[in-house]
Design an enzyme around this catalytic site. Structure first.
Site, short mmCIF file in Angstrom:
data_model
loop_
_atom_site.label_atom_id
_atom_site.label_comp_id
_atom_site.label_asym_id
_atom_site.label_seq_id
_atom_site.Cartn_x
_atom_site.Cartn_y
_atom_site.Cartn_z
N ASP A 88 0.86 -1.18 0.00
CA ASP A 88 0.00 0.00 0.00
C ASP A 88 0.90 1.23 0.00
O ASP A 88 2.08 1.16 0.32
CB ASP A 88 -0.98 -0.01 1.16
CG ASP A 88 -0.30 0.10 2.50
OD1 ASP A 88 0.93 0.27 2.53
OD2 ASP A 88 -0.99 0.02 3.52
N ASP B 60 -7.82 -7.50 1.78
CA ASP B 60 -6.71 -7.68 2.71
C ASP B 60 -7.18 -7.23 4.07
O ASP B 60 -8.04 -6.35 4.17
CB ASP B 60 -5.48 -6.84 2.31
CG ASP B 60 -5.63 -5.40 2.77
OD1 ASP B 60 -6.33 -4.63 2.10
OD2 ASP B 60 -5.11 -5.05 3.84
N CYS C 210 -12.57 -28.20 8.64
CA CYS C 210 -11.44 -27.38 8.17
C CYS C 210 -10.24 -28.27 7.87
O CYS C 210 -9.94 -29.19 8.63
CB CYS C 210 -11.08 -26.31 9.21
SG CYS C 210 -9.72 -25.25 8.67
N CYS D 243 -7.06 -27.19 7.69
CA CYS D 243 -5.80 -26.55 8.06
C CYS D 243 -5.00 -27.43 9.02
O CYS D 243 -5.52 -28.36 9.63
CB CYS D 243 -6.04 -25.16 8.66
SG CYS D 243 -6.43 -25.14 10.43
N CYS E 22 -6.50 -27.50 12.62
CA CYS E 22 -7.72 -28.30 12.81
C CYS E 22 -7.50 -29.79 12.58
O CYS E 22 -8.22 -30.61 13.14
CB CYS E 22 -8.83 -27.77 11.90
SG CYS E 22 -9.43 -26.15 12.42
N HIS F 175 -5.21 -21.20 11.29
CA HIS F 175 -6.64 -21.50 11.08
C HIS F 175 -7.38 -20.28 10.53
O HIS F 175 -8.16 -20.40 9.57
CB HIS F 175 -7.31 -21.97 12.37
CG HIS F 175 -8.80 -22.01 12.21
ND1 HIS F 175 -9.44 -22.99 11.49
CD2 HIS F 175 -9.76 -21.12 12.57
CE1 HIS F 175 -10.73 -22.73 11.44
NE2 HIS F 175 -10.96 -21.60 12.09
ZN LIG Z 1 -8.68 -24.82 10.70
#
Ligand SMILES: [Zn+2]
Length: 352
Positions: free
Chosen positions: A72, A244, A282, A284, A287, A313
């Site tokens: 930015d 963002d 999830c 990830c 998780c 996560h």
């Molecule tokens: Zn997760």
């Protein structure tokens, strides 16, 4: 922007203010599927210095992030962080929030700084005022337009894409005017500034509807500083492509997890014996490996790993939502996806 690495949209870009997404390695970010990371020109200009970053090989080399980077211009920080700020038609004079030293940023300087940093996408210098003062928003919008023209003229590097920024507060006529002006600059993307700065959700939605009708459909539209899951879904429904926000990493450092049914306070005693993952579906690392009980233990014991696991996560959750939105757009099922998301999000969080 190099065509070879143009990210797919809609996309969520995690924020690496100081050329690092807090608590995560670049390797972890790649595994989360992040296609774009934002870094902050204002902060990196003050420390360690854009010239130094250039001499050290540019931002990609410096922070070891091989995928696209967006910087930015520093406009938002100039109007939120800098001290003793004075704005005139030519630029902004301010004192550093770090050491009080005096600096001056003009549109030409903002481009030079971002050319030194070497991101793939760079932003025009803009003025982001509070959203409710009509006359001041008109003045700031006109200044933002004049600065955008100067940024386009000052740009020298051919391997960076410059985005113009639409301003105009909560005023439809200013947003319409700003959209037409910025679209006319011919920049490869168009950013929407001055939203999520204190206005209501319905005001944000109605401004996005004005812009959806006014902006050309052939270039990505980037809603700056927005990253709450419900805001991403509503903005994609209104034609936005890029987002963002520091939200997922900031929440992680404040012991909170984003889920499809709302936010979870991981510190709560209700999680002490909960052997389920944060979100059962999830994919990830957090998780698929750890229980809510373990995450709560890390938070209560003040262990650094909690910020890392919750950041993993929270960012993955936003990237999955943008991926699902992309697929739903492709399949023509975006409206039913949004309805399902809204219905699930309204449900109370089940911690038992
Ligand atoms: Zn997760």
């Amino acid at each position: 922007m190099r065509a070879c690495c143009a990210p797919h949209t809609p996309l969520f870009a995690p924020v690496g203010t100081q050329a690092t997404v807090k608590a995560l390695t670049p390797d972890q970010l790649e595994q989360l599927g992040a296609g774009l990371v934002l870094a902050n020109a204002y902060h990196l200009y003050l420390r360690p210095g854009d010239q130094r970053v250039a001499e050290l090989g540019g931002l990609h080399q410096f922070m070891q992030w091989p995928r696209p980077i967006l910087t930015d211009s520093g406009g938002f920080q100039l109007f939120s962080l800098a001290e003793q700020r004075q704005v005139d038609q030519e630029g902004v004079t301010f004192r550093s929030h770090l050491d009080g030293s005096q600096h001056r940023i003009t549109p030409e300087r903002a481009i030079a700084i971002q050319e030194n940093l070497g991101a793939d996408i760079i932003m025009a210098l803009d003025e982001c005022p509070e959203p409710y003062d009509l006359e001041y928003n008109r003045l700031a919008m006109q200044r933002t337009h004049a600065w955008a023209e100067r940024c386009v003229a000052a740009k020298q590097r051919q391997d960076q894409g410059l985005f113009g920024i639409v301003q105009g507060g909560v005023f439809p006529e200013l947003r319409q005017q700003s959209a037409e002006f910025v679209a006319g600059l011919g920049t490869p993307g168009i950013a929407i500034g001055g939203l999520s700065v204190g206005e209501t959700k319905s005001e944000m939605h109605s401004m996005l509807e004005v812009l959806d009708a006014a902006l050309p459909g052939d270039r990505p539209r980037y809603l700056m500083g927005v990253g709450a899951p419900e805001d991403i879904v509503e903005a994609v429904m209104r034609g936005v492509d890029m987002f963002d926000s520091v939200l997922p990493t900031r929440l992680a450092r404040n012991d909170a997890a984003l889920t499809r049914s709302g936010r979870i306070n991981v510190r709560t005693a209700a999680l002490a014996d909960d052997d389920r993952p944060l979100e059962p579906d999830c994919d990830c690392y957090t998780c698929t490996h750890f229980s809510r009980a373990y995450l709560r233990h890390l938070v209560v014991a003040r262990e650094m790993l909690s910020a890392t696991l919750l950041s993993i996560h929270n960012i993955r959750m936003l990237i999955r939502i943008t991926t699902e939105l992309r697929e739903a757009i492709g399949e023509g099922t975006i409206s039913s996806y949004a309805d399902q998301f809204r219905a699930a999000f309204a449900e109370p969080v089940d911690l038992q």
